[in-house]
Design a protein around this motif. Structure first.
Motif, short mmCIF file in Angstrom:
data_model
loop_
_atom_site.label_atom_id
_atom_site.label_comp_id
_atom_site.label_asym_id
_atom_site.label_seq_id
_atom_site.Cartn_x
_atom_site.Cartn_y
_atom_site.Cartn_z
N LYS A 218 19.11 -44.00 -4.47
CA LYS A 218 19.88 -44.68 -5.34
C LYS A 218 19.44 -46.16 -5.52
N ILE A 219 19.38 -46.62 -6.66
CA ILE A 219 18.48 -47.98 -7.02
C ILE A 219 20.07 -48.73 -7.24
N SER A 220 19.93 -49.85 -6.47
CA SER A 220 20.91 -50.81 -6.74
C SER A 220 21.19 -51.40 -8.14
N ARG A 221 22.46 -51.60 -8.60
CA ARG A 221 22.43 -51.90 -9.89
C ARG A 221 21.82 -53.41 -10.24
N SER A 222 21.73 -54.23 -9.46
CA SER A 222 21.13 -55.50 -9.48
C SER A 222 19.78 -55.37 -9.52
N ARG A 224 17.83 -52.57 -10.65
CA ARG A 224 17.30 -51.67 -11.58
C ARG A 224 16.17 -52.05 -12.55
N LYS A 225 16.31 -53.12 -13.23
CA LYS A 225 15.41 -53.51 -14.08
C LYS A 225 14.03 -53.89 -13.62
N ASN A 226 14.02 -54.73 -12.28
CA ASN A 226 12.99 -55.12 -11.74
C ASN A 226 12.19 -53.69 -11.18
N VAL A 227 12.95 -52.79 -10.37
CA VAL A 227 12.44 -51.71 -9.91
C VAL A 227 11.56 -50.67 -11.19
N ARG A 228 12.27 -50.64 -12.27
CA ARG A 228 11.46 -50.11 -13.16
C ARG A 228 10.26 -50.73 -13.76
#
Length: 237
Positions: A218-222, A224-228
């Motif tokens: 699971k990717i934390s909500r905060s 998600r954009k940076n991980v992608r």
């Protein structure tokens, strides 16, 4: 020693260029580093033998006799976390298909002398980076692990779990102790307690990172954009 696998059904081409390819690689030599060429005449021969032969970098002709080079590249990508692939061909019409497997680059045979060198430097850097090692210190012992062999770094209740390509290590520790070093090696932090090696990520879907081995994180909500964004940068090299 770094071993360069050349896969081409054109024997005349390999006879003409394998020494030139070694010359180009020798320009990249660091310290006692040496290079050798392993020759394959078909995709099947390469896939059956590259592990035993210890191939590190793959120069694949797109138009092989038994299959297409990008089909071999696709299979290598499924078997290995992040293979160093350079596609070569005598034609240009398959250039888009050749970008299967996130290759280092694409070279036409007629431009080999001029264009191969820049991709060789990138491939050698890629192999050196995969060989970097991370020192992990537990309560009772110390591990030195190849960064490329680490799939997941995660911690819960002060217990550090390191999932490897083959096996795992569990010891007491904290993620922040290793976070900066792992970031240098390209690891992506997807939550407070988990960092992933992008070489082993199959895809990012919504709030989940799906790994090549089938595991889902699971990717934390905060984040998600940076991980992608970080993952997309990695896939583009």
């Amino acid at each position: 020693m770094i071993k360069i696998a050349i896969c081409d059904d054109d024997i005349d081409f390999m006879d003409k260029y394998d020494e030139r390819i070694i010359d180009i690689f020798n320009k990249c030599t660091m310290g006692d580093e040496t290079y050798s060429v392993v020759r394959y005449h078909s995709g099947k021969e390469l896939l059956d033998n590259y592990k035993k032969d210890g191939a590190d970098i793959f120069l694949l002709d797109i138009d092989l006799g038994d299959c297409k080079g990008y089909e071999v590249g696709r299979e290598l990508t499924l078997r290995e976390s992040d293979p160093a692939i350079i596609y070569i061909t005598g034609y240009s019409e398959n250039v888009y298909n050749a970008f299967v497997g996130r290759p280092i680059g694409f070279v036409q045979k007629k431009c080999l002398e001029n264009d191969l060198e820049k991709f060789v430097y990138a491939a050698v850097y890629h192999v050196r980076k995969r060989a970097q090692r991370v020192e992990i210190t537990g309560k009772d012992r110390k591990y030195e692990l190849a960064a490329d062999e680490i799939v997941v770094f995660e911690v819960y209740d002060h217990e550090l779990k390191i999932t490897l390509k083959d096996g795992e290590k569990i010891l007491n520790g904290w993620l922040h102790t290793y976070e900066e070093k792992l970031e240098e090696y390209g690891f992506i932090k997807i939550s407070r307690s988990v960092m992933l090696n992008p070489r082993y990520i199959k895809n990012i879907s919504g709030d989940e990172a799906v790994m090549i081995n089938g595991s889902i994180y699971k990717i934390s909500r905060s984040r998600r954009k940076n991980v992608r964004r970080e993952y997309e940068l990695c896939t583009r090299r």
